[in-house]
Design an enzyme around this catalytic site. Structure first.
Site, PDB file in Angstrom:
ATOM      1  N   CYS A  47      32.356  49.893  34.794  1.00 47.95           N
ATOM      2  CA  CYS A  47      33.314  49.663  35.749  1.00 47.95           C
ATOM      3  C   CYS A  47      34.725  49.479  34.831  1.00 47.95           C
ATOM      4  CB  CYS A  47      33.069  48.595  36.619  1.00 47.95           C
ATOM      5  SG  CYS A  47      31.573  48.762  37.484  1.00 47.95           S
ATOM      6  N   HIS A  66      34.137  44.964  22.783  1.00 51.03           N
ATOM      7  CA  HIS A  66      32.716  45.503  23.088  1.00 51.03           C
ATOM      8  C   HIS A  66      31.798  44.827  22.327  1.00 51.03           C
ATOM      9  CE1 HIS A  66      29.719  48.749  23.557  1.00 51.03           C
ATOM     10  NE2 HIS A  66      30.793  49.626  23.626  1.00 51.03           N
ATOM     11  N   HIS A  94      50.251  37.393  37.814  1.00 55.27           N
ATOM     12  CA  HIS A  94      49.353  37.724  38.673  1.00 55.27           C
ATOM     13  C   HIS A  94      48.107  38.216  38.019  1.00 55.27           C
ATOM     14  CE1 HIS A  94      52.616  38.243  41.517  1.00 55.27           C
ATOM     15  NE2 HIS A  94      53.370  38.840  40.863  1.00 55.27           N
ATOM     16  N   HIS A  99      38.503  42.489  38.081  1.00 53.27           N
ATOM     17  CA  HIS A  99      37.580  43.483  38.587  1.00 53.27           C
ATOM     18  C   HIS A  99      36.658  43.059  39.731  1.00 53.27           C
ATOM     19  CE1 HIS A  99      34.399  46.520  39.244  1.00 53.27           C
ATOM     20  NE2 HIS A  99      33.623  45.831  38.780  1.00 53.27           N
ATOM     21  N   ASN A 109      32.876  46.904  46.027  1.00 56.08           N
ATOM     22  CA  ASN A 109      33.127  47.156  44.496  1.00 56.08           C
ATOM     23  C   ASN A 109      33.276  48.615  44.471  1.00 56.08           C
ATOM     24  OD1 ASN A 109      32.740  47.547  41.843  1.00 56.08           O
ATOM     25  ND2 ASN A 109      30.730  46.345  41.616  1.00 56.08           N
TER      26      ASN A 109
END
Length: 491
Positions: free
Chosen positions: A220, A299, A384, A388, A421
């Site tokens: 995602c 990562h 702002h 996700h 989602n």
């Protein structure tokens, strides 16, 4: 009566003290943030006095020194990279015929005969706590009995989403398909051959010299990875446009088994996608919406637990699905911590950086249990937040971790409620929400945060170049924005 009055007085004193502390911190923040400019002004003033022409052997020496300083200042402010601008973007809004309520979703699951009564009960429980509303969108193939899980139907779903979003963004910007020089497409779990990027090239008859990338299996957070890749390409190419398309496919990834850790994705994911048009042309700045300030990719996949917390595999009956482990929230928290630690120095005001370093020093010199770690106030860096919309529990955890206010979480929560989602495209529905509400002002800073399998936490920072008036263009929220925000009940 006296006791009540004392309590009331005590509460009033606490409120007054809280307000005082708030203004003390704001004053500290303002003073430290402008200390650099004040020091620079004082330094320049001193230099002008010290370098007065009378102190030089000749007038020419003075002029030469000033000229060299002026040229050095110009050289130091020149940036080797090209700026990247967001001309416009579009979020796909499916038709009402694919709208699926919770009741309809459970009815379709029951009629499909794939799931046991225990699994149906689990699905109902997850839906009630998911934060999804009654008007999310499913795919046409999954609303049939039996489910039509074929390559043809999967292609139809993804092409409908991609072409719908691309048509809209091209219509908004007036850019011709033949002018696009870079194309980046991301879809994590549906990667047919020819690729989705190839499909777009064929459909829009893009030019032969176009640079194309098709990102798969990146979860995602791939939407922000795509923006980062497009940015790097635009910074080394000549004047060009880059089209970024983010989507995911439900049809081909519907799980038909009864493993609870794999059933959760069926409940949360819904149809959606976004197309974003970027430019590196300086002439496009005046009619672009945003300027890209920063991207940062983190990562944590070197750690085995992080790597396996979101994992596509077969279950006990060889049905393929995506397993979400119980470690997901912990892994996401660790990835977020690593990401914001790296991002903070480039976006936080100096005042917050000093407080962070001071607390870090105390934790190193004293016992860590005595001194709590300092969480920077990112509300000073951004107006702002677009996090996700992966699920209610994820949003709850980030609201707590970052110390955000309900209004700052509103775009993410309302996107989850209205569209579910939608994977990597969810952060664009959230910016569209802010625009539809009329909250996006000139120079406002926006922080997009994406999470994805691997495990990855990625950030993208934008600055608004103008006040956005979404009433003059298409927006997936515009015909119903007056209904939001809504109260999402916790069951």
């Amino acid at each position: 009566m006296m006791v009540n009055e004392k309590k009331k007085t005590g509460l009033e004193n606490e409120q007054i003290e809280s307000v005082r502390l708030k203004y003390v911190k704001l004053g500290y923040h303002y003073l430290v943030s402008h200390a650099l400019y004040l020091s620079l002004i004082i330094t320049l003033f001193c230099l002008l006095i010290l370098t007065h022409p009378s102190t030089f052997a000749s007038q020419e020496m003075f002029l030469l020194t000033i000229s060299m300083g002026f040229l050095a200042a110009i050289y130091s402010t020149r940036r080797p990279r090209r700026n990247v601008y967001l001309l416009n973007f579009a979020c796909f809004k499916p038709g009402k015929d694919t709208m699926v309520s919770k009741e309809l979703f459970l009815q379709l699951c029951n009629d499909s005969e794939y799931f046991t009564p225990e699994s149906l009960g689990f699905l109902k429980k997850i839906l009630e706590r998911s934060g999804l509303g009654e008007r999310t969108y499913g795919s046409t193939a999954l609303m049939q009995i039996p489910v039509i899980k074929t390559m043809t139907e999967a292609r139809n779903e993804t092409e409908t989403v991609m072409f719908g979003a691309i048509d809209e963004v091209l219509g908004k910007t007036g850019v011709k398909p033949g002018d696009i020089g870079i194309l980046v497409v991301n879809s994590s779990l549906f990667n047919p051959s020819p690729s989705l990027a190839d499909t777009i090239v064929n459909h829009y008859k893009l030019r032969q010299s176009i640079v194309t990338y098709n990102l798969g299996g990146m979860g995602c957070s791939a939407g922000i990875i795509s923006i980062d890749l497009a940015k790097q390409l635009l910074q080394v190419h000549g004047d060009s446009y880059a089209l970024v398309v983010s989507t995911e496919n439900l049809t081909y990834n519907w799980y038909k088994g009864n493993n609870r850790a794999m059933l959760v994705t069926n409940c949360l994911f819904r149809v959606g996608g976004a197309a974003v048009l970027l430019s590196n042309r300086s002439s496009d700045r005046c009619h672009s919406k945003y300027e890209l300030v920063r991207t940062l990719l983190t990562h944590t996949g070197a750690d085995d637990r992080s790597h396996s917390c979101v994992y596509q595999q077969e279950d006990e009956t060889n049905e393929v699905g995506v397993l979400l482990s119980k470690d997901l929230m912990v892994v996401a928290g660790e990835a977020l911590k690593a990401n914001i630690t790296a991002l903070g120095p480039s976006v936080l005001p100096i005042s917050e950086q000093l407080l962070f370093l001071a607390r870090l020093f105390l934790r190193k010199t004293l016992k860590k249990k005595i001194v709590k770690p300092y969480v920077p106030d990112f509300k000073l860096a951004f107006e702002h937040f677009c996090i996700h919309a992966g699920g209610r529990s994820v949003l709850d955890e980030l609201e707590k971790s970052l110390g955000l206010l309900p209004m700052q979480m509103e775009p993410s929560r309302m996107t989850l409620y209205r569209f579910g989602n939608t994977s990597s495209s969810s952060v664009w529905y959230e910016i569209a929400y802010l625009e539809a509400k009329g909250r996006m002002k000139k120079r406002d800073r926006v922080w997009q945060i994406g999470f994805g399998s691997g495990f990855k936490c990625n950030s993208c920072v934008w600055r608004a170049l103008k006040q956005i008036d979404a009433t003059v263009e298409m927006n997936p929220w515009m015909d119903e924005i007056h209904e939001f925000p809504v109260e999402v009940p916790l069951k």
